[in-house]
Write an enzyme that holds these catalytic residues in place. Structure first.
Site, PDB file in Angstrom:
ATOM      1  N   LYS A  29       0.761  -1.335  -0.110  1.00  0.00           N
ATOM      2  CA  LYS A  29       0.060   0.011   0.119  1.00  0.00           C
ATOM      3  C   LYS A  29       0.648   1.339   0.023  1.00  0.00           C
ATOM      4  CE  LYS A  29      -4.169  -1.798   2.398  1.00  0.00           C
ATOM      5  NZ  LYS A  29      -3.817  -3.206   2.613  1.00  0.00           N
ATOM      6  N   LYS A  54      -2.615   1.171   8.749  1.00  0.00           N
ATOM      7  CA  LYS A  54      -3.081   0.139   7.694  1.00  0.00           C
ATOM      8  C   LYS A  54      -1.927  -0.714   7.452  1.00  0.00           C
ATOM      9  CE  LYS A  54      -5.417   1.430   4.088  1.00  0.00           C
ATOM     10  NZ  LYS A  54      -5.787   2.319   3.004  1.00  0.00           N
ATOM     11  N   GLU A  82      -8.610   1.079  -5.900  1.00  0.00           N
ATOM     12  CA  GLU A  82      -9.975   1.556  -4.983  1.00  0.00           C
ATOM     13  C   GLU A  82      -9.492   3.236  -4.577  1.00  0.00           C
ATOM     14  OE1 GLU A  82     -10.111  -1.012  -1.695  1.00  0.00           O
ATOM     15  OE2 GLU A  82     -10.219  -2.931  -2.801  1.00  0.00           O
ATOM     16  N   HIS A  88     -16.736   4.385  -0.711  1.00  0.00           N
ATOM     17  CA  HIS A  88     -15.745   3.650  -1.044  1.00  0.00           C
ATOM     18  C   HIS A  88     -15.954   3.343  -2.712  1.00  0.00           C
ATOM     19  CE1 HIS A  88     -12.611   0.338  -0.473  1.00  0.00           C
ATOM     20  NE2 HIS A  88     -13.134  -0.298  -1.591  1.00  0.00           N
ATOM     21  N   ARG A  98      -5.246  -8.590  -7.405  1.00  0.00           N
ATOM     22  CA  ARG A  98      -5.709  -9.874  -7.627  1.00  0.00           C
ATOM     23  C   ARG A  98      -7.320  -9.644  -7.992  1.00  0.00           C
ATOM     24  NH1 ARG A  98      -8.728  -9.343  -2.580  1.00  0.00           N
ATOM     25  NH2 ARG A  98      -7.704  -7.939  -1.066  1.00  0.00           N
ATOM     26  N   GLY A 158      -8.809  -6.867   2.783  1.00  0.00           N
ATOM     27  CA  GLY A 158      -9.955  -7.349   3.364  1.00  0.00           C
ATOM     28  C   GLY A 158     -10.150  -7.038   4.794  1.00  0.00           C
ATOM     29  N   GLY A 159      -9.614  -5.778   5.095  1.00  0.00           N
ATOM     30  CA  GLY A 159      -9.942  -5.082   6.331  1.00  0.00           C
ATOM     31  C   GLY A 159      -9.124  -5.695   7.629  1.00  0.00           C
TER      32      GLY A 159
END
Length: 665
Positions: free
Chosen positions: A116, A158, A275, A208, A292, A164-165
């Protein structure tokens, strides 16, 4: 095209890939952990091989073991699914070096985007708006604390290599940062094998929006439209849909162009997701790139009519993208929800155990089910507790929401608790219906869609009782038919006794509330009485999961299910489940003495022990941290006192309800 591939994953995505391969004539090899020896993906594949213990780090995260199986079986490619090794550049590179095609982007591209932090720096260098933050490699806690204070609060921590949170925390005050950092790093290391984090300013009410991109080896990159995933709880997506209800043509064009530019900048090949978060003012900011296929890819498939797994396979085999950008069309509206084994009324505590019954709507052109378990399977503590994904499609959003409501009404899970009732409430919430929900809404207003079972109306209680009575009568007739004396009056279940009118007593329990109902009559005509309850029922009939009857003269219909243990009633808006217990049923006080002990809420592994015998603790003080179902649970002192005994140690696996810490009387 490939003749054989290996699927380096489990659950519904492994089953999904296997089914697409079967349609294309490609043989499949599955891998499995000790916990998954009887899993559905193992049964569906052409062959399957064990790779280690039940924990992900002992099996599905072992790239070396997976590649050994690929080589031994002659697999030409490896499909990583999502999660586990799907965004691991080292594994992708190892596949390439072994002469096996990694069905995803190249390792070089993944290294630019798989982190990220790296992805954010890359987007910033290409002019894509990013949220202020820190993505540096220096992970010294003091440096991170200083950077957090510089960025300001609220702040998000993060996992840099996650998804996936998992491995995410919101920190609202400088003093809370250190504890949240340690927890986030530990969760990230457990889930993804790396504990690096990044920091960024937390935007309070964002939407989002993500764009599905696809690239091929010729350098062509396109997008397949957007998905909105703004309904989230603790960064876990709850509702996913396409198209976004807040999107304008101008914003779609700008965000789609930015997503494609990101892919082109790093020579992206195969499926990926860009995203964004969109602020209240309409400004959008890059959030991350997932290299992915996403869990929510079926909504894109439903509106475009495309099979994205097939696209992945064709692109990985060297074929060009099947369609150009101007040929991508989106028709209608699709919505996805995930059915989980969890208890929404108990903090969404994940569940485990055998699926005693799994009732799902029949698949059709407008209702799709992606699942990795069937009735009778075990939901294990070692992996995500998702049971199935339910996806619906309709001509427009209101029709899709209505179809989803019906599909959920047609679903029931017994065994571990599920989130079905929570989803039914959520999709009827005004913020969802009006398309206004943002990513922080559920965490702030969760009580609006949880709060335990609501008491039944007289008609609902009468419907439950009538269903149970008709069920018992039918079972008695079936038993009598198979007996040596099918005409015996003693085989009837009508409560008749010599010398007085027949009466049966039903006891239905909803949560902690017990309803004792006295019933006279038979064959669908009943007089029902209870405390504060008197309801005549006439013409009650059961058929195809429906009860129709007249309740005090008013005709009503309900969707119902019944067994000897429970009865469920659904009026089209809400469901009520009642346990069937005996009239003199007694349960001891399970909570007795609970203020003197801390017990495991479910099976799991102890990862941290803060407690020691003789220590003084305050109410709410953290005593242990346990890991279960890919989540961390902090167990706290129920009251102030002195610890008399600690019965758990770090690394130990414990059963549900096991007593872990005792306080002195």
């Amino acid at each position: 095209m490939f003749s054989k591939i290996l699927i380096a994953n489990r659950g519904e995505i492994a089953c999904r890939v296997i089914r697409t391969c079967r349609r294309l004539g490609i043989r499949t090899v599955a891998v499995y952990s000790e916990a998954d020896a009887n899993a559905q993906h193992v049964r569906l594949a052409d062959e399957a091989h064990p790779i280690g213990g039940p924990r992900p780090q002992d099996s599905y995260l072992r790239g070396d073991a997976i590649l050994e199986v690929a080589k031994a079986t002659g697999a030409q490619g490896v499909h990583p699914g999502y999660g586990f090794l799907s965004e691991n550049a080292d594994f992708a590179e190892a596949c390439e070096q072994a002469g096996i095609v990694f069905i995803g982007p190249k390792a070089a591209s993944m290294r630019k985007m798989g982190s990220k932090a790296g992805a954010k720096q890359l987007m910033e260098s290409h002019g894509v708006p990013v949220v202020p933050g820190y993505t540096g490699e220096d992970q010294d806690p003091a440096v991170l604390q200083r950077e957090a204070d510089r960025i300001g609060y609220p702040l998000m921590i993060k996992a840099a290599h996650g998804g996936g949170g998992k491995g995410m925390r919101i920190v609202r005050d400088s003093g809370e940062f250190a504890e949240n950092l340690v927890s986030c790093q530990r969760e990230a290391a457990s889930a993804f094998g790396r504990d690096r984090v990044l920091l960024e300013r937390y935007i309070e009410t964002p939407r989002h929006i993500e764009f599905q991109i696809f690239g091929d080896a010729s350098g062509t990159v396109i997008h397949l439209g957007e998905r909105e995933c703004s309904a989230q709880r603790r960064y876990q997506k709850v509702i996913e849909e396409s198209p976004s209800p807040m999107m304008t043509p101008e914003l779609r064009q700008a965000m789609g162009d930015a997503a494609v530019q990101a892919g082109q900048a790093i020579d992206y090949v195969n499926a990926g997701t860009v995203e964004f978060i969109v602020g209240a003012d309409g400004g959008f900011y890059f959030m991350e790139i997932n290299t992915r296929l996403q869990v929510e890819h079926p909504v894109t498939e439903m509106v475009t009519g495309l099979d994205l797994v097939e696209w992945q396979l064709r692109v990985a085999a060297g074929e060009p993208l099947p369609l150009p950008q101007d040929a991508i069309e989106s028709n209608g509206h699709a919505i996805e929800v995930r059915l989980y084994a969890e208890d929404p009324d108990n903090g969404f505590l994940p569940g485990s155990g055998r699926l005693q019954s799994l009732v799902l709507p029949a698949p059709s052109a407008s209702v799709r089910l992606d699942g990795g378990v069937v009735e009778g399977d075990e939901v294990t503590i070692f992996y995500d507790p998702m049971i199935a994904k339910l996806i619906v499609h309709a001509d427009n959003r209101p029709a899709a929401l209505a179809r989803l409501a019906q599909a959920l009404a047609d679903s029931e899970i017994t065994g571990p608790k599920s989130n079905i009732e929570f989803l039914e409430r959520l999709i009827r919430h005004p913020m969802v219906v009006e398309g206004r929900i943002h990513t922080g809404y559920l965490d702030r207003h969760l009580d609006e869609v949880t709060g335990g079972a609501q008491p039944p109306s007289p008609a609902e209680l009468a419907a439950a009782a009538s269903t149970a009575l008709l069920h018992d009568e039918a079972r008695a007739r079936d038993t009598a038919t198979g007996s040596s004396d099918p005409g015996s009056p003693w085989a009837l279940s009508d409560g008749w006794r010599l010398g007085h009118a027949g009466e049966r007593v039903l006891v239905l329990q909803q949560g902690e509330t017990r309803f004792e109902i006295h019933a006279s009559g038979t064959g669908g005509d009943y007089a029902l009485r209870g405390e504060g309850f008197d309801m005549p029922v006439s013409g009650a009939r059961l058929g195809d999961g429906r009860l129709s009857a007249r309740f005090d003269g008013v005709a009503r219909g309900f969707t119902v299910r019944c067994s000897a243990e429970a009865v469920t009633v659904h009026d089209g808006h809400r469901r009520l489940r009642f346990e069937r217990i005996t009239r003199f049923h007694f349960e001891g006080d399970a909570a007795a003495g609970s203020d003197n002990r801390v017990s495991a809420p479910m099976p799991g592994r102890i990862v941290v022990v803060h407690a020691e015998a003789g220590a003084q603790v305050e109410e709410g003080q953290a005593l242990l941290v346990m890991e279960a179902m890919k989540m961390e649970l902090t167990l706290r002192a129920p009251r102030a006192g002195t610890i008399s005994e600690v019965r758990a140690s770090e690394g130990e696996f414990v059963e549900g309800d096991a007593v872990l810490v005792l306080l002195e009387e």
